[in-house]
Design an enzyme around this catalytic site. Structure first.
Site, PDB file in Angstrom:
ATOM      1  N   ASP A 156     128.203  27.673 -49.905  1.00 12.44           N
ATOM      2  CA  ASP A 156     129.185  28.248 -50.820  1.00 12.44           C
ATOM      3  C   ASP A 156     130.415  27.357 -50.918  1.00 12.44           C
ATOM      4  OD1 ASP A 156     127.418  30.459 -50.898  1.00 12.44           O
ATOM      5  OD2 ASP A 156     128.397  31.314 -49.143  1.00 12.44           O
TER       6      ASP A 156
ATOM      7  N   GLY B 131     121.116  20.414 -46.376  1.00  8.67           N
ATOM      8  CA  GLY B 131     121.523  20.598 -44.998  1.00  8.67           C
ATOM      9  C   GLY B 131     122.085  19.312 -44.413  1.00  8.67           C
TER      10      GLY B 131
END
Length: 320
Positions: free
Chosen positions: A256, A226
């Site tokens: 992704d 993150g």
């Protein structure tokens, strides 16, 4: 060429709101509808950056036909496989500070015969045309009733055909896939903690947990953290990288885009990690699940260095 397989694709509606107030009537600032599913997003990111890719997409019902129309409108090279059940729809609520709340439908079951047809379609796509496939990305959640070992079985089958396999999933499906020796896995922090049973509070914990995944069978581990960046652990060593995002808009599809960037960068080493972080950061800066193109991506913002074992994570994950 990079092939992607999404067993549980979706239509993704993203609604931008000022704040999430449960029980209130909320006025949307903006909304968009995008094709979704982890493998689909990887192919969309590669397409946006002119990297050869082909997506294998099972679809069903009106939602599935709309998904195929959206992908065709984007110019995505794809192989579609009709299935009996309808394609799912997901909703994301995006707040101005980048906080996203996702509501994902479970999807529809795939029969053993449908799974075999999908696997055959991947192998046919891998060996068709002028350019064979170097990678197959098998990613995303599993539809209901699909066995947890399906990615492991697919990994063995695709690897047996001489294709590198990257797996990006979670839970029992991820644990099973490790034993099939995938060339690459891309867990996030929560998935890494769940797979190893380790509390992850520092970069050293992440590197150690990634080493455990390698000992379990994965050859390369790209751990996305993150806002803390990412850690890459492979046979040649380990690296840590980060790419700050000044104005986050949506984290949907950012992992992704990161995986797409890593494979586009060669699938190994610090240069590929830098590409992964730049693509992922660019995706976070965009609305909905829009994938970044060259104009959105800035490699200059990325820093790569050996992981500092004592560096704390901003959102640590102790075991429960």
């Amino acid at each position: 060429m990079i092939l992607t397989l999404t067993l549980n694709p979706s239509l993704d509606r993203t609604i931008e709101i000022a704040s999430l107030d449960r029980g209130a009537v909320i006025r949307a600032a903006a909304a968009r509808l995008d094709p979704g599913g982890k493998g689909v997003n990887v192919s969309r990111a590669l397409l946006a950056n002119s990297v050869a890719s082909r997506a294998v997409v099972p679809y069903g019902g009106d939602e599935g036909r709309q998904l195929v129309r959206l992908l065709a409108a984007e110019g995505l090279d794809m192989v579609t496989v009709p299935v009996a059940g309808p394609t799912r729809s997901n909703v994301t609520l995006a707040e101005p500070d980048g906080t996203t709340t996702k509501i994902n439908e479970p999807g529809t079951a795939l029969s053993p015969a449908e799974l075999d047809t999908i696997a055959d379609a991947v192998l046919a796509a891998a060996h068709s045309g002028d350019q064979g496939a170097d990678w197959v990305v098998a990613s995303g959640s599993l539809p209901p009733e699909v066995p947890a070992d399906v990615y492991a079985r697919l990994c063995r089958r695709f690897a047996g055909a001489g294709i590198h396999v990257a797996v990006d999933t979670s839970g029992p499906a991820f644990a099973c896939a490790l034993g099939a020796a995938p060339a690459l896995v891309k867990p996030n922090l929560e998935e890494l903690s769940a797979a190893t049973g380790m509390p992850l509070r520092r970069l050293g914990d992440v590197a150690e947990a990634a080493g455990k995944l390698r000992a379990a069978g994965a050859r390369t581990v790209l751990a996305s953290l993150g806002a803390d960046g990412a850690v890459l652990v492979e046979e040649g060593g380990s690296w840590y990288g980060e790419a700050p995002v000044t104005e986050p808009r949506s984290s949907v599809g950012a992992g992704d885009a990161m995986l797409a960037g890593f494979l586009a960068g060669g699938g190994r080493g610090p240069e590929a990690l830098a590409r992964a972080l730049a693509w992922g950061a660019a995706a976070v800066s965009l609305p909905g699940s829009r994938m970044p193109g060259p104009a959105d991506i800035c490699l200059d913002s990325v820093t790569i260095r050996p992981p500092d074992p004592e560096r704390p994570l901003s959102s640590p994950l102790p075991t429960g």
